[in-house]
Enzyme design. Structure first.
Site, mmCIF file in Angstrom:
data_model
loop_
_atom_site.group_PDB
_atom_site.id
_atom_site.type_symbol
_atom_site.label_atom_id
_atom_site.label_comp_id
_atom_site.label_asym_id
_atom_site.label_seq_id
_atom_site.Cartn_x
_atom_site.Cartn_y
_atom_site.Cartn_z
ATOM 1 N N GLY A 14 37.232 29.424 32.446
ATOM 2 C CA GLY A 14 37.188 30.457 32.395
ATOM 3 C C GLY A 14 38.733 31.227 32.283
ATOM 4 O O GLY A 14 38.929 32.087 33.007
ATOM 5 N N TYR A 158 23.047 36.112 42.065
ATOM 6 C CA TYR A 158 24.515 36.016 41.804
ATOM 7 C C TYR A 158 25.073 35.662 43.264
ATOM 8 O O TYR A 158 25.973 34.562 43.490
ATOM 9 C CB TYR A 158 25.295 37.427 41.607
ATOM 10 N N THR A 193 38.390 43.118 36.518
ATOM 11 C CA THR A 193 38.774 41.993 35.341
ATOM 12 C C THR A 193 37.419 42.568 34.403
ATOM 13 O O THR A 193 36.983 43.520 34.547
ATOM 14 C CB THR A 193 38.327 40.752 36.026
#
Ligand code: NDP
Ligand code: 8X3
Length: 259
Positions: A14, A158, A193
């Site tokens: 990532g 999540y 981000t």
């Protein structure tokens, strides 16, 4: 004595954005050799060129989808010989999709999160850590989240994936006991981000709203702590870090000022 990073080989998953890209910049600045992995080729190339220019860093880019089990093991097995000995693995690739109720959410969103955040992390760990054990040196950093410690409405899958990351970090540490390989689990709070942009499928206004009226962490803030952890002396293991913005006390408590 602090551990020197000069010439150590660091694999960051990532690395095309956010925390991963920030880690790449920090590690390049202190002389690490970098393997940068992600699905998107272009941002990886741009970052590699920047690091080569600014720090004369040695960089290898690898286009990799961590969800692809065979691709992960082949990518690691087929690294050029000079890149095989990975000293530090930063398991950072991850994402969230949507903020839907558990009984309404699209199943594809669940698959994406579980396959990336849990299974992808495991595939990379499985491919890299045996070499660390065999060489008698290594460090694994798993990027979890405050979401792994507290579940919030609409985030249950999540959050569950990040609770799993926490568990996997703990388990890996137990399994590595007796070897010199160290494991750090880091759980950040809000970090600005591309994370929210991905979660809300490109809806920029909704994504920006997540950080409105408060100062979130930056990728650099997280990278700083990761560099601190991995540069501790060999007998010191920073096992578990919770890193929050000052303006966030929990997933439910964020201090926001009118703008
Ligand atoms: P970004 O969206 O900016 O970065 C996510 C990175 O993961 C990108 O480089 C993306 O690259 C990569 N990625 C996603 N899916 C895959 C895949 N299948 N294979 C390989 N790479 C993949 O978000 P962040 O930097 O914020 O996220 C990094 C980590 O930090 C994640 O694990 C996230 O859960 C965690 N985190 C984030 C927080 C935040 O508030 N932002 C807080 C706590 C934890 P590409 O699309 O090119 O594949
Ligand atoms: C990302 C932080 O609170 O949006 O893991 O889940 S949060």
């Amino acid at each position: 004595m602090a551990t020197s990073i000069g010439n150590q080989t660091v694999l960051i998953t990532g690395a095309s954005s956010g925390i991963g890209a920030a880690c790449a910049r920090r590690f390049a600045a202190i002389g690490a050799r970098l393997i940068l992995a992600a699905r998107r080729w272009e941002p990886l190339q741009t970052l590699a060129a920047e690091l080569q220019q600014q720090h004369a860093a040695e960089v290898l880019t690898v286009v990799l989808d961590v969800r692809q089990r065979e691709a992960v093991s082949e990518a690691i097995a087929q690294l050029p010989e000079a890149w095989q000995a990975i000293d530090i693995l930063i398991n950072n690739a991850g994402l969230s999709r949507g903020l839907d109720k558990q009984y309404e959410a699209p199943l594809d969103d669940w698959e994406a999160m579980i396959d990336t955040n849990i299974k992808g992390l495991l595939y990379v760990t499985r491919a890299v850590v045996p070499g660390m054990v065999a060489r008698g040196r290594g460090y694994v950093v798993n990027v979890g989240s405050i979401a792994g410690r507290q579940t919030y409405p609409g985030g249950s899958v999540y959050c569950a994936t990040k609770a799993a990351v926490r568990s996997l970090s703990e388990g890996l540490k137990l399994d590595l006991l007796g070897t010199p390989v160290r494991v750090t689990n880091i759980d950040p709070g809000l970090v600005e981000t591309e994370f929210s942009l991905v979660r809300f499928d490109g809806d920029r206004d909704r994504a920006q709203g997540v950080y409105q009226g408060m100062t979130p962490l930056t990728g650099d803030d997280v990278a700083d702590v990761i560099v601190f952890a991995v540069t501790r002396p060999a007998h010191v293991n920073v096992s578990d870090v919770m890193l929050m913005p000052t303006a966030q006390a929990s997933v439910f408590h964020t201090h926001r000022q009118a703008e």
